[in-house]
Design a protein around this motif. Structure first.
Motif, PDB file in Angstrom:
ATOM      1  N   ILE A 223      48.344  44.395  38.186  1.00 60.65           N
ATOM      2  CA  ILE A 223      47.235  43.446  38.076  1.00 60.65           C
ATOM      3  C   ILE A 223      47.360  42.400  39.172  1.00 60.65           C
ATOM      4  CG2 ILE A 223      48.482  42.075  36.323  1.00 60.65           C
ATOM      5  CD1 ILE A 223      45.665  41.436  35.123  1.00 60.65           C
ATOM      6  N   MET A 224      46.234  42.105  39.833  1.00 60.24           N
ATOM      7  CA  MET A 224      46.250  41.122  40.918  1.00 60.24           C
ATOM      8  C   MET A 224      44.884  40.471  41.071  1.00 60.24           C
ATOM      9  SD  MET A 224      46.032  43.297  44.492  1.00 60.24           S
ATOM     10  CE  MET A 224      45.569  41.826  45.419  1.00 60.24           C
ATOM     11  N   GLU A 225      44.879  39.241  41.558  1.00 58.19           N
ATOM     12  CA  GLU A 225      43.661  38.576  41.985  1.00 58.19           C
ATOM     13  C   GLU A 225      43.411  38.946  43.448  1.00 58.19           C
ATOM     14  OE1 GLU A 225      43.991  34.175  40.459  1.00 58.19           O
ATOM     15  OE2 GLU A 225      45.993  35.030  40.768  1.00 58.19           O
ATOM     16  N   PRO A 226      42.186  39.313  43.817  1.00 54.92           N
ATOM     17  CA  PRO A 226      41.906  39.622  45.224  1.00 54.92           C
ATOM     18  C   PRO A 226      42.246  38.453  46.154  1.00 54.92           C
ATOM     19  CG  PRO A 226      40.154  40.452  43.847  1.00 54.92           C
ATOM     20  CD  PRO A 226      41.038  39.639  42.949  1.00 54.92           C
ATOM     21  N   ILE A 227      41.978  37.237  45.705  1.00 53.95           N
ATOM     22  CA  ILE A 227      42.480  36.012  46.335  1.00 53.95           C
ATOM     23  C   ILE A 227      43.092  35.196  45.217  1.00 53.95           C
ATOM     24  CG2 ILE A 227      41.880  33.869  47.531  1.00 53.95           C
ATOM     25  CD1 ILE A 227      39.577  35.386  48.866  1.00 53.95           C
ATOM     26  N   LEU A 228      44.371  34.853  45.324  1.00 50.84           N
ATOM     27  CA  LEU A 228      45.021  34.120  44.259  1.00 50.84           C
ATOM     28  C   LEU A 228      44.357  32.762  44.119  1.00 50.84           C
ATOM     29  CD1 LEU A 228      47.127  36.321  45.233  1.00 50.84           C
ATOM     30  CD2 LEU A 228      48.857  34.839  44.234  1.00 50.84           C
ATOM     31  N   GLY A 229      43.977  32.384  42.895  1.00 48.09           N
ATOM     32  CA  GLY A 229      43.219  31.170  42.684  1.00 48.09           C
ATOM     33  C   GLY A 229      44.043  29.999  42.199  1.00 48.09           C
ATOM     34  N   PRO A 235      44.878  33.503  50.081  1.00 47.61           N
ATOM     35  CA  PRO A 235      44.184  34.712  50.516  1.00 47.61           C
ATOM     36  C   PRO A 235      45.160  35.636  51.238  1.00 47.61           C
ATOM     37  CG  PRO A 235      43.451  32.760  51.777  1.00 47.61           C
ATOM     38  CD  PRO A 235      44.649  32.372  50.978  1.00 47.61           C
ATOM     39  N   PRO A 236      45.213  36.898  50.855  1.00 49.66           N
ATOM     40  CA  PRO A 236      46.092  37.825  51.565  1.00 49.66           C
ATOM     41  C   PRO A 236      45.459  38.300  52.864  1.00 49.66           C
ATOM     42  CG  PRO A 236      44.898  39.002  49.875  1.00 49.66           C
ATOM     43  CD  PRO A 236      44.487  37.543  49.762  1.00 49.66           C
TER      44      PRO A 236
END
Length: 450
Positions: A223-229, A235-236
């Protein structure tokens, strides 16, 4: 409505606030917000400011979105509630499911499981991931992988895959079988790597290593956020999420995109997964699905996952999970109206444009104030500044100083959010260029006060 003296006197006396120390709320009374219009909020003293927080990442369309309010009122008159547990449903939720199927088609997601909010959506995805593998005859796949610094809500499952000790330590032991890999966080990472592309590859290698160590046949999902909030807007590199997708596919691991924050336009794309050209197996949504006007969420599910459940003849696919308010008709009506308005306004376009302006303005502040160690953003309207007491050592700023920045910024015209050493900005996606400048000038006043 009680008068302002009553509200100030009783503030935090009978109420425990989420994400706060009860004593701190008594000693430092929270701001009492009593009104809102457009992208601005008004406190109990009549002070009006631009809301740089967007409620809590969720009021994408601002506080005056009349179509959503009208839909809620109309639905309350027709059908204020009915259950969607086995044997019953309602018309609004059927219509919404079809709308979401169309909206998420580019993400490869075609079924919706409705929830009461983001934490519920994460819990649902984790449970369905385990069940999916059991239905397929791979019951040993029970573990979950996630990123350090990631945030996935506050249920026991979500806290277990969270990558921040603040949401874990006081509640341990948590769910066993949850393991974390380094986040592609250029400012602080165990590799001392500042090149985003190189760091992405190192984190992907760490993921491969962890899968090999745990055994792919024991892992249910990543599980991951596309951009960590909430972890500080991280942003990766553009290669990271596609790399995760490839690794998960190769090892039979479900990829769960936590898009409670990033779905519905915040990144400057319609979804965070689409921003990186990735199709996840499941997607957790909530927040902006009703513009924050009604507690509601949805887990979107890919065809191949849905078909595994729907074709089962053993009974293992019967879903023993759900919430009293899953598919609430008022929430569904709000979501239908909100989705229509979100598309009509084409909010990703404005989020991208205003996000560039905000990010550039924060970089200008960094050049002027040494206390700003790192600025992160550049992908829609989600930005953060990490404050330090010393740029060379990256020592975090003290709590009093960052509190001063926040308070002076508020008095100067903008509500901003403090999370640890970070100032996080997630304003409504209908923000104007003038509103962006108000946020930036208010922050400048805050930093000048140090």
């Amino acid at each position: 409505m009680k008068d302002s003296n009553f509200l100030k006197e009783k503030n935090a006396k009978s109420l425990w606030h989420p994400m706060a120390h009860p004593a701190d709320c008594l000693n430092n009374p929270p701001t009492i917000v009593t009104g809102a219009s457009g992208v601005k909020i008004t406190d109990v003293d009549g002070h009006e400011v631009v809301d740089g927080v967007g409620g809590l990442w969720n009021v994408n369309l601002g506080f005056s979105c009349q179509p959503v309010k009208d839909a809620i009122a109309a639905q309350l008159d027709v059908l204020p509630y009915y259950s969607t547990f086995r044997g019953t449903t309602n018309d609004a939720v059927i219509e919404l499911a079809e709308e979401l199927r169309d909206f998420f088609a580019p993400d490869g997601l075609t079924r919706a499981f409705f929830t009461s909010g983001g934490s519920d959506s994460v819990e649902t995805a984790l449970r369905l991931a385990r069940q999916y593998h059991k239905v397929r005859g791979e019951g040993a796949r029970t573990k979950f992988l996630s990123l350090k610094k990631g945030y996935h809500g506050t249920h026991m499952g979500g806290a277990s895959v969270n990558g921040n000790a603040n949401f874990r330590t006081q509640y341990e032991p948590l769910l066993p079988g949850c393991f974390h890999i380094p986040a592609p966080y250029t400012y602080r990472n165990p590799f001392n790597e500042t090149d985003p592309e190189r760091l992405a590859q190192l984190c992907l290698q760490a993921l491969e290593d962890e899968i090999a160590f745990q055994g792919a046949g024991t892992i249910a999902g990543f599980i991951m956020e596309p951009i960590l909030g909430a972890g500080g807007v991280i942003p990766p590199h553009e290669s990271f999420m596609p790399g995760v997708r490839e690794i998960c596919s190769r090892h039979g691991i479900l990829l769960i995109a936590d898009e409670v924050i990033t779905a519905f336009g915040r990144t400057g794309s319609w979804t965070g997964s689409r921003h990186w050209d990735v199709q996840p197996d499941m997607m957790c949504t909530a927040k902006a699905i009703t513009n924050g006007y009604f507690p509601f969420g949805a887990v979107m599910i890919a065809d191949h996952v849905a078909e595994t459940f729907e074709k089962d003849e053993t009974g293992k696919a019967a879903i023993g999970h759900g919430y009293t308010y899953s598919g609430h008709p008022v929430g569904a009506a709000a979501a239908i109206a909100c989705l229509a308005e979100t598309k009509r306004l084409n909010v990703p376009e404005n989020a991208a444009a205003r996000g560039r302006e905000l990010h550039e303005g924060l970089l200008a502040l960094q050049r002027d104030f040494d206390v700003i160690g790192d600025v992160r953003g550049g992908h829609g309207l989600m930005c953060a500044m990490e404050l330090v007491s010393d740029r060379a050592t990256k020592a975090p700023i003290d709590k009093k100083s960052i509190g001063t920045v926040q308070e002076v910024a508020y008095q100067s015209g903008a509500m901003v959010r403090v999370s640890g050493p970070n100032i996080i900005l997630s304003p409504p996606l209908v923000l104007t260029a003038e509103d962006v400048q108000t946020i930036l000038s208010s922050l400048r006043a805050g930093f000048a006060a140090l």
